[in-house]
Design a protein around this motif. Structure first.
Motif, PDB file in Angstrom:
ATOM      1  N   HIS A 186       1.499   4.190  -2.810  1.00 15.37           N
ATOM      2  CA  HIS A 186       0.712   5.580  -2.429  1.00 15.37           C
ATOM      3  C   HIS A 186       2.033   6.085  -3.252  1.00 15.37           C
ATOM      4  O   HIS A 186       2.037   7.568  -3.548  1.00 15.37           O
ATOM      5  N   ILE A 187       3.114   5.779  -2.992  1.00 15.95           N
ATOM      6  CA  ILE A 187       4.462   6.397  -3.465  1.00 15.95           C
ATOM      7  C   ILE A 187       4.213   6.626  -4.698  1.00 15.95           C
ATOM      8  O   ILE A 187       4.441   7.970  -5.984  1.00 15.95           O
ATOM      9  N   LYS A 188       3.377   5.579  -6.258  1.00 18.32           N
ATOM     10  CA  LYS A 188       3.448   5.553  -7.340  1.00 18.32           C
ATOM     11  C   LYS A 188       2.687   6.636  -7.707  1.00 18.32           C
ATOM     12  O   LYS A 188       2.514   7.860  -9.061  1.00 18.32           O
ATOM     13  N   TYR A 189       1.121   6.360  -6.725  1.00 18.04           N
ATOM     14  CA  TYR A 189       0.043   8.056  -7.368  1.00 18.04           C
ATOM     15  C   TYR A 189       1.043   9.007  -7.252  1.00 18.04           C
ATOM     16  O   TYR A 189       0.691   9.830  -7.750  1.00 18.04           O
ATOM     17  N   TYR A 190       1.802   9.738  -5.892  1.00 15.59           N
ATOM     18  CA  TYR A 190       2.092  11.195  -5.641  1.00 15.59           C
ATOM     19  C   TYR A 190       3.325  11.388  -6.224  1.00 15.59           C
ATOM     20  O   TYR A 190       3.815  12.120  -6.907  1.00 15.59           O
ATOM     21  N   PHE A 191       4.371   9.948  -6.552  1.00 14.16           N
ATOM     22  CA  PHE A 191       5.983  10.295  -7.076  1.00 14.16           C
ATOM     23  C   PHE A 191       5.656   8.789  -8.312  1.00 14.16           C
ATOM     24  O   PHE A 191       6.520   8.081  -7.993  1.00 14.16           O
ATOM     25  N   PRO A 192       4.987   9.310  -9.591  1.00 13.25           N
ATOM     26  CA  PRO A 192       5.033   8.229 -10.396  1.00 13.25           C
ATOM     27  C   PRO A 192       6.450   7.870 -10.519  1.00 13.25           C
ATOM     28  O   PRO A 192       6.608   6.651 -10.819  1.00 13.25           O
ATOM     29  N   GLU A 193       7.639   9.466 -11.247  1.00 16.98           N
ATOM     30  CA  GLU A 193       8.833   8.933 -11.758  1.00 16.98           C
ATOM     31  C   GLU A 193       9.579   8.332 -11.420  1.00 16.98           C
ATOM     32  O   GLU A 193      10.880   7.563 -11.450  1.00 16.98           O
ATOM     33  N   SER A 207       0.718  -1.045   0.163  1.00 18.30           N
ATOM     34  CA  SER A 207      -0.083   0.139   0.337  1.00 18.30           C
ATOM     35  C   SER A 207       1.012   1.201  -0.043  1.00 18.30           C
ATOM     36  O   SER A 207       0.425   2.082  -0.837  1.00 18.30           O
ATOM     37  N   LEU A 208       1.822   1.387   0.950  1.00 17.07           N
ATOM     38  CA  LEU A 208       3.038   2.524   0.675  1.00 17.07           C
ATOM     39  C   LEU A 208       3.551   2.902  -0.372  1.00 17.07           C
ATOM     40  O   LEU A 208       3.348   4.230  -0.958  1.00 17.07           O
ATOM     41  N   LEU A 247       1.158   8.644   2.331  1.00 17.29           N
ATOM     42  CA  LEU A 247       1.571   7.755   1.943  1.00 17.29           C
ATOM     43  C   LEU A 247       1.282   6.411   2.678  1.00 17.29           C
ATOM     44  O   LEU A 247       0.819   5.055   2.397  1.00 17.29           O
ATOM     45  N   VAL A 248       0.604   6.630   4.345  1.00 18.82           N
ATOM     46  CA  VAL A 248       0.758   5.836   4.934  1.00 18.82           C
ATOM     47  C   VAL A 248      -0.708   5.846   5.615  1.00 18.82           C
ATOM     48  O   VAL A 248      -0.863   6.210   7.188  1.00 18.82           O
ATOM     49  N   PRO A 249      -1.842   6.080   4.992  1.00 25.40           N
ATOM     50  CA  PRO A 249      -3.537   7.201   5.871  1.00 25.40           C
ATOM     51  C   PRO A 249      -3.650   5.695   6.082  1.00 25.40           C
ATOM     52  O   PRO A 249      -4.310   6.608   7.255  1.00 25.40           O
ATOM     53  N   ILE A 255       6.765  -0.579  10.906  1.00 31.72           N
ATOM     54  CA  ILE A 255       8.140  -0.626   9.279  1.00 31.72           C
ATOM     55  C   ILE A 255       7.529  -0.056   8.631  1.00 31.72           C
ATOM     56  O   ILE A 255       8.492   1.097   7.904  1.00 31.72           O
ATOM     57  N   SER A 256       5.957   0.031   8.038  1.00 35.65           N
ATOM     58  CA  SER A 256       5.889   0.679   7.064  1.00 35.65           C
ATOM     59  C   SER A 256       5.729   2.372   7.251  1.00 35.65           C
ATOM     60  O   SER A 256       6.536   3.141   6.079  1.00 35.65           O
ATOM     61  N   VAL A 257       5.387   2.905   8.325  1.00 37.65           N
ATOM     62  CA  VAL A 257       6.282   3.727   8.377  1.00 37.65           C
ATOM     63  C   VAL A 257       6.999   4.489   8.301  1.00 37.65           C
ATOM     64  O   VAL A 257       7.588   5.642   8.195  1.00 37.65           O
ATOM     65  N   ASP A 258       8.040   4.076   9.191  1.00 39.47           N
ATOM     66  CA  ASP A 258       9.431   4.210   9.117  1.00 39.47           C
ATOM     67  C   ASP A 258       9.806   3.994   7.985  1.00 39.47           C
ATOM     68  O   ASP A 258      10.241   5.011   7.108  1.00 39.47           O
ATOM     69  N   ALA A 259       9.229   2.798   6.123  1.00 40.11           N
ATOM     70  CA  ALA A 259      10.034   3.069   4.835  1.00 40.11           C
ATOM     71  C   ALA A 259       9.197   4.708   4.655  1.00 40.11           C
ATOM     72  O   ALA A 259       9.956   5.095   3.998  1.00 40.11           O
TER      73      ALA A 259
END
Length: 319
Positions: free
Chosen positions: A107-114, A103-104, A209-211, A171-175
């Protein structure tokens, strides 16, 4: 008149929630290739005979200056064996962690697709809690032995405020934070305010990124610490303003209000009950209000200087 204002606010809230739901539905449909490799398990099963194959598959984890005999000794070290057992017991499967990381990455691909999605490597690190997660371009390294839970016996000598960060749900928050640090430029000013807003940007990116994580988890707070921060936001802000700390370049303020610690240091009786890193919390609220009041993209916010964000946020703390 009041009834009309209430209805306007209600409609705006409902519209915003519907928009958020549509966005999350779109994000959930983004395809990402999650590649998780459990080096921790491979190393736990390794022998002197299988070491060459392990080094071939994970060459980036074996510095050339160290001879093979050192790795063989480590395989049989009693502390390493204890870490292997603890990680195997706590992480027989990574299903929930993998779901969070997928899921993280969506969200990264959505907001930062590059941005490229990294390969995830899980390992042990002799409980190096200062480097629990490392985002290194195409790799995300996760030290599972630093996420065994606050009450794990292996953490008996670790201070309580650090143990809070050693929970698997982080873990996902830290990532997300490790990724955000690759996006958000370090502040060009030494002002306390600039550094507050730097951390505020990182926390705002965590919102995006982690809603699926709570605000307490994003701050690495216990629920009661988050409740204290929210209830005392106005008092904390007043303290900063009345003592003219915002534009101070005293680096001691970073230690008192931005960095991990048992509590924030106001040098008042309330110190013992105040959670740490309250400067980060205030910076987060400033950035959130800036984004609510200004039509700017995430990329623009990330690059905007702290002074401009503060002025255009017209920040008002919650009372």
């Amino acid at each position: 008149m009041l009834k009309k204002i209430f209805l306007i606010c209600l409609v705006a809230t409902l519209f915003s929630c519907a928009e958020d739901d549509r966005r999350e539905e779109e994000i959930a449909n983004i395809a990402v290739e999650l590649d998780v490799q459990r080096f921790d398990q491979r190393f736990a099963r390794a022998t002197a005979d299988s070491l060459p194959a392990l080094k071939r598959d994970f060459s980036f984890l074996f510095p050339r200056q160290y001879p093979d005999i050192l790795w063989v000794e480590k395989m049989n070290d009693t502390i390493q064996l204890e870490l292997n057992k603890a990680v195997a017991n706590e992480f027989p499967s990574l299903k929930k962690t993998e779901q969070d990381l997928e899921s993280l990455f969506q969200h990264i691909k959505y907001y930062f697709p590059e941005r490229k999605i990294p390969k995830v490597i899980t390992l042990t690190s002799d409980v190096d809690y200062r480097n629990q997660v490392v985002w290194a371009d195409s790799l995300l390294l996760v030290a599972l032995d630093t996420y065994l839970g606050m009450d794990h016996p292996l953490y008996a000598g670790v201070q309580d405020y650090i143990k809070k960060e050693m929970r698997k749900e982080q873990i996902s928050v830290d990532a997300a934070e490790a990724f955000a640090q690759t996006v958000v430029p370090r502040p060009g000013s030494r002002d306390f305010l600039a550094h507050m807003i730097y951390y505020g940007k990182i926390l705002y990116l965590k919102d995006l990124l982690v809603p699926f994580k709570t605000d307490a988890q994003k701050m690495t707070f216990l629920p009661e610490e988050m409740a204290w921060a929210e209830a005392n936001e106005d008092q904390v802000w007043r303290y900063f303003v009345e003592r003219e700390l915002l534009y101070s370049s005293d680096s001691d303020l970073y230690t008192r209000f931005l960095y991990p610690a048992p509590f924030s240091k106001f040098y008042l009786e309330l110190d013992a009950e105040a959670p740490p890193r309250l400067g980060q919390f205030i910076g987060w609220q400033i950035v959130k209000q800036y984004m609510e009041k200004n039509d700017v993209s995430v990329e623009e916010m990330v690059q905007k200087d702290g002074g401009t964000i503060f002025k255009q946020s017209n920040y008002k703390p919650q009372k």
